[in-house]
Design a protein around this motif. Structure first.
Motif, PDB file in Angstrom:
ATOM      1  N   GLY A 235       8.938  12.105  -2.057  1.00  0.00           N
ATOM      2  CA  GLY A 235       8.456  13.181  -2.914  1.00  0.00           C
ATOM      3  C   GLY A 235       9.405  14.362  -2.949  1.00  0.00           C
ATOM      4  O   GLY A 235       9.629  14.962  -4.003  1.00  0.00           O
ATOM      5  N   ASP A 236       9.983  14.696  -1.788  1.00  0.00           N
ATOM      6  CA  ASP A 236      11.015  15.746  -1.754  1.00  0.00           C
ATOM      7  C   ASP A 236      12.156  15.399  -2.705  1.00  0.00           C
ATOM      8  O   ASP A 236      12.648  16.245  -3.456  1.00  0.00           O
ATOM      9  CB  ASP A 236      11.580  15.899  -0.342  1.00  0.00           C
ATOM     10  N   GLN A 237      12.591  14.139  -2.659  1.00  0.00           N
ATOM     11  CA  GLN A 237      13.723  13.718  -3.467  1.00  0.00           C
ATOM     12  C   GLN A 237      13.419  13.831  -4.958  1.00  0.00           C
ATOM     13  O   GLN A 237      14.269  14.227  -5.753  1.00  0.00           O
ATOM     14  CB  GLN A 237      14.110  12.274  -3.124  1.00  0.00           C
ATOM     15  N   VAL A 238      12.177  13.500  -5.339  1.00  0.00           N
ATOM     16  CA  VAL A 238      11.776  13.628  -6.744  1.00  0.00           C
ATOM     17  C   VAL A 238      11.930  15.066  -7.210  1.00  0.00           C
ATOM     18  O   VAL A 238      12.444  15.336  -8.306  1.00  0.00           O
ATOM     19  CB  VAL A 238      10.321  13.156  -6.927  1.00  0.00           C
ATOM     20  N   VAL A 239      11.509  16.010  -6.363  1.00  0.00           N
ATOM     21  CA  VAL A 239      11.631  17.429  -6.720  1.00  0.00           C
ATOM     22  C   VAL A 239      13.093  17.855  -6.741  1.00  0.00           C
ATOM     23  O   VAL A 239      13.539  18.572  -7.653  1.00  0.00           O
ATOM     24  CB  VAL A 239      10.822  18.297  -5.746  1.00  0.00           C
ATOM     25  N   LEU A 240      13.865  17.410  -5.745  1.00  0.00           N
ATOM     26  CA  LEU A 240      15.279  17.790  -5.679  1.00  0.00           C
ATOM     27  C   LEU A 240      16.032  17.365  -6.934  1.00  0.00           C
ATOM     28  O   LEU A 240      16.916  18.075  -7.412  1.00  0.00           O
ATOM     29  CB  LEU A 240      15.944  17.155  -4.450  1.00  0.00           C
TER      30      LEU A 240
ATOM     31  N   ALA B 150       0.830  -1.209   0.000  1.00  0.00           N
ATOM     32  CA  ALA B 150       0.000   0.000   0.000  1.00  0.00           C
ATOM     33  C   ALA B 150       0.860   1.253   0.000  1.00  0.00           C
ATOM     34  O   ALA B 150       0.564   2.224  -0.703  1.00  0.00           O
ATOM     35  CB  ALA B 150      -0.930  -0.003   1.214  1.00  0.00           C
ATOM     36  N   ARG B 151       1.952   1.239   0.764  1.00  0.00           N
ATOM     37  CA  ARG B 151       2.856   2.405   0.770  1.00  0.00           C
ATOM     38  C   ARG B 151       3.446   2.627  -0.614  1.00  0.00           C
ATOM     39  O   ARG B 151       3.592   3.765  -1.055  1.00  0.00           O
ATOM     40  CB  ARG B 151       3.983   2.219   1.786  1.00  0.00           C
ATOM     41  N   GLY B 152       3.793   1.561  -1.293  1.00  0.00           N
ATOM     42  CA  GLY B 152       4.345   1.704  -2.635  1.00  0.00           C
ATOM     43  C   GLY B 152       3.346   2.318  -3.596  1.00  0.00           C
ATOM     44  O   GLY B 152       3.704   3.172  -4.428  1.00  0.00           O
ATOM     45  N   VAL B 153       2.094   1.908  -3.499  1.00  0.00           N
ATOM     46  CA  VAL B 153       1.059   2.478  -4.364  1.00  0.00           C
ATOM     47  C   VAL B 153       0.846   3.951  -4.035  1.00  0.00           C
ATOM     48  O   VAL B 153       0.761   4.797  -4.936  1.00  0.00           O
ATOM     49  CB  VAL B 153      -0.260   1.702  -4.213  1.00  0.00           C
ATOM     50  N   VAL B 154       0.769   4.275  -2.746  1.00  0.00           N
ATOM     51  CA  VAL B 154       0.581   5.670  -2.344  1.00  0.00           C
ATOM     52  C   VAL B 154       1.772   6.516  -2.810  1.00  0.00           C
ATOM     53  O   VAL B 154       1.601   7.659  -3.244  1.00  0.00           O
ATOM     54  CB  VAL B 154       0.385   5.786  -0.821  1.00  0.00           C
ATOM     55  N   ARG B 155       2.972   5.963  -2.732  1.00  0.00           N
ATOM     56  CA  ARG B 155       4.149   6.694  -3.213  1.00  0.00           C
ATOM     57  C   ARG B 155       4.009   7.023  -4.696  1.00  0.00           C
ATOM     58  O   ARG B 155       4.294   8.146  -5.131  1.00  0.00           O
ATOM     59  CB  ARG B 155       5.414   5.879  -2.973  1.00  0.00           C
ATOM     60  N   ASP B 156       3.533   6.049  -5.483  1.00  0.00           N
ATOM     61  CA  ASP B 156       3.347   6.297  -6.915  1.00  0.00           C
ATOM     62  C   ASP B 156       2.284   7.363  -7.157  1.00  0.00           C
ATOM     63  O   ASP B 156       2.452   8.245  -8.013  1.00  0.00           O
ATOM     64  CB  ASP B 156       2.931   4.996  -7.617  1.00  0.00           C
ATOM     65  N   LEU B 157       1.186   7.280  -6.404  1.00  0.00           N
ATOM     66  CA  LEU B 157       0.109   8.251  -6.574  1.00  0.00           C
ATOM     67  C   LEU B 157       0.558   9.653  -6.147  1.00  0.00           C
ATOM     68  O   LEU B 157       0.241  10.645  -6.808  1.00  0.00           O
ATOM     69  CB  LEU B 157      -1.108   7.818  -5.755  1.00  0.00           C
ATOM     70  N   MET B 158       1.292   9.726  -5.038  1.00  0.00           N
ATOM     71  CA  MET B 158       1.794  11.013  -4.577  1.00  0.00           C
ATOM     72  C   MET B 158       2.754  11.622  -5.600  1.00  0.00           C
ATOM     73  O   MET B 158       2.713  12.827  -5.878  1.00  0.00           O
ATOM     74  CB  MET B 158       2.486  10.852  -3.218  1.00  0.00           C
ATOM     75  N   THR B 159       3.615  10.791  -6.179  1.00  0.00           N
ATOM     76  CA  THR B 159       4.559  11.282  -7.182  1.00  0.00           C
ATOM     77  C   THR B 159       3.820  11.839  -8.384  1.00  0.00           C
ATOM     78  O   THR B 159       4.205  12.882  -8.940  1.00  0.00           O
ATOM     79  CB  THR B 159       5.502  10.146  -7.611  1.00  0.00           C
ATOM     80  N   ALA B 160       2.745  11.172  -8.792  1.00  0.00           N
ATOM     81  CA  ALA B 160       1.966  11.660  -9.926  1.00  0.00           C
ATOM     82  C   ALA B 160       1.367  13.026  -9.639  1.00  0.00           C
ATOM     83  O   ALA B 160       1.246  13.873 -10.537  1.00  0.00           O
ATOM     84  CB  ALA B 160       0.859  10.664 -10.262  1.00  0.00           C
ATOM     85  N   GLN B 161       1.016  13.288  -8.381  1.00  0.00           N
ATOM     86  CA  GLN B 161       0.445  14.578  -8.017  1.00  0.00           C
ATOM     87  C   GLN B 161       1.471  15.708  -8.032  1.00  0.00           C
ATOM     88  O   GLN B 161       1.108  16.879  -8.000  1.00  0.00           O
ATOM     89  CB  GLN B 161      -0.185  14.494  -6.626  1.00  0.00           C
ATOM     90  N   LEU B 162       2.750  15.357  -8.083  1.00  0.00           N
ATOM     91  CA  LEU B 162       3.810  16.366  -8.090  1.00  0.00           C
ATOM     92  C   LEU B 162       4.064  16.960  -9.471  1.00  0.00           C
ATOM     93  O   LEU B 162       4.874  17.875  -9.607  1.00  0.00           O
ATOM     94  CB  LEU B 162       5.115  15.761  -7.562  1.00  0.00           C
ATOM     95  N   LEU B 163       3.401  16.455 -10.488  1.00  0.00           N
ATOM     96  CA  LEU B 163       3.680  16.912 -11.849  1.00  0.00           C
ATOM     97  C   LEU B 163       3.570  18.429 -12.011  1.00  0.00           C
ATOM     98  O   LEU B 163       4.435  19.040 -12.649  1.00  0.00           O
ATOM     99  CB  LEU B 163       2.755  16.190 -12.841  1.00  0.00           C
ATOM    100  N   PRO B 164       2.551  19.099 -11.439  1.00  0.00           N
ATOM    101  CA  PRO B 164       2.507  20.564 -11.576  1.00  0.00           C
ATOM    102  C   PRO B 164       3.712  21.254 -10.936  1.00  0.00           C
ATOM    103  O   PRO B 164       4.233  22.242 -11.477  1.00  0.00           O
ATOM    104  CB  PRO B 164       1.202  20.944 -10.859  1.00  0.00           C
ATOM    105  N   VAL B 165       4.174  20.736  -9.795  1.00  0.00           N
ATOM    106  CA  VAL B 165       5.349  21.304  -9.137  1.00  0.00           C
ATOM    107  C   VAL B 165       6.579  21.117 -10.012  1.00  0.00           C
ATOM    108  O   VAL B 165       7.405  22.028 -10.173  1.00  0.00           O
ATOM    109  CB  VAL B 165       5.570  20.653  -7.764  1.00  0.00           C
ATOM    110  N   LEU B 166       6.701  19.931 -10.594  1.00  0.00           N
ATOM    111  CA  LEU B 166       7.865  19.645 -11.431  1.00  0.00           C
ATOM    112  C   LEU B 166       7.884  20.534 -12.673  1.00  0.00           C
ATOM    113  O   LEU B 166       8.954  20.918 -13.141  1.00  0.00           O
ATOM    114  CB  LEU B 166       7.878  18.170 -11.828  1.00  0.00           C
TER     115      LEU B 166
END
Length: 214
Positions: free
Chosen positions: A170-175, A81-97
């Motif tokens: 998610g922080d790391q994805v942005v960094l 479940a954490r892995g799925v939530v991580r994927d979903l959270m990363t997808a939500q970062l697209l506007p920030v990226l």
């Protein structure tokens, strides 16, 4: 909890869960919506300390925690479940990226990014929720350490501190998408057992050039 309370980006959650789970995703989306309302009703008073903290709770922490709880029950495996939530959270970062990539295209210099970071961090992560110590701040770099994290505190309140690492990811994805004029590194996080979340912002250097030691 009034029925008018819904998870933020409700339609996005439904689309994302249907894309992953098919027709079953609609039921899961409704469950996430209900779980979010229940979590919001039991939020601790200290989580309402400022507008910034309310944003973190309502727009970031509780939606992902609601999904984590629902998917943990669905899958019977919290790690999955954490892995799925991580994927979903990363997808939500697209506007920030997209914004971060725009900064790279316009060539924002290190000095300006440093000043913006020093101004923005205390406002986005206020003292009521985060303890931040500032280190070196000059043309050679900017260093700051987070020794108390609001995300970790809230998730401990709900009995799910293990989910904090998803937000660190998610922080790391942005960094990793920072403009090429800057190099931003982090050696450890509170979520992984480190004594601090340490951030070091430096001007990018050509290969072989010496940089400020972390």
């Amino acid at each position: 909890m009034p029925s008018s309370v819904h998870v933020p980006r409700r339609r996005w959650w439904r689309r994302a869960l249907v894309a992953r789970y098919g027709a079953r995703g609609r039921e899961l989306a409704r469950a996430v919506d209900a779980e979010y309302g229940a979590l919001l009703a039991t939020r601790p008073p200290w989580a309402e300390g400022s507008r910034a903290l309310r944003f973190h709770v309502r727009q970031a922490i509780l939606p992902d925690l609601a999904a984590y709880r629902v998917l943990s029950r669905e899958r019977g495996d919290a790690a999955v479940a954490r892995g799925v939530v991580r994927d979903l959270m990363t997808a939500q970062l697209l506007p920030v990226l997209r914004v971060v990539r725009l900064l790279d295209r316009v060539g924002v210099p290190f000095g300006r990014l440093r000043r913006v970071t020093r101004w923005l961090v205390p406002r986005a992560f206020p003292p009521a929720g985060f303890t931040i110590g500032w280190g070196k701040d000059d043309d050679a770099g900017l260093r700051f350490d987070v020794t108390s994290c609001f995300y970790l505190r809230v998730l401990r309140h709900y009995g799910a501190p293990e989910l904090t690492g998803v937000f660190c990811y998610g922080d790391q994805v942005v960094l990793e998408q920072m403009p090429r004029s800057v190099r931003l590194t982090r050696a450890g996080t509170l979520a992984t057992g480190a004594a601090r979340c340490d951030f070091l912002l430096q001007p990018a250097r050509p290969a072989g050039r010496e940089t400020m030691a972390p």
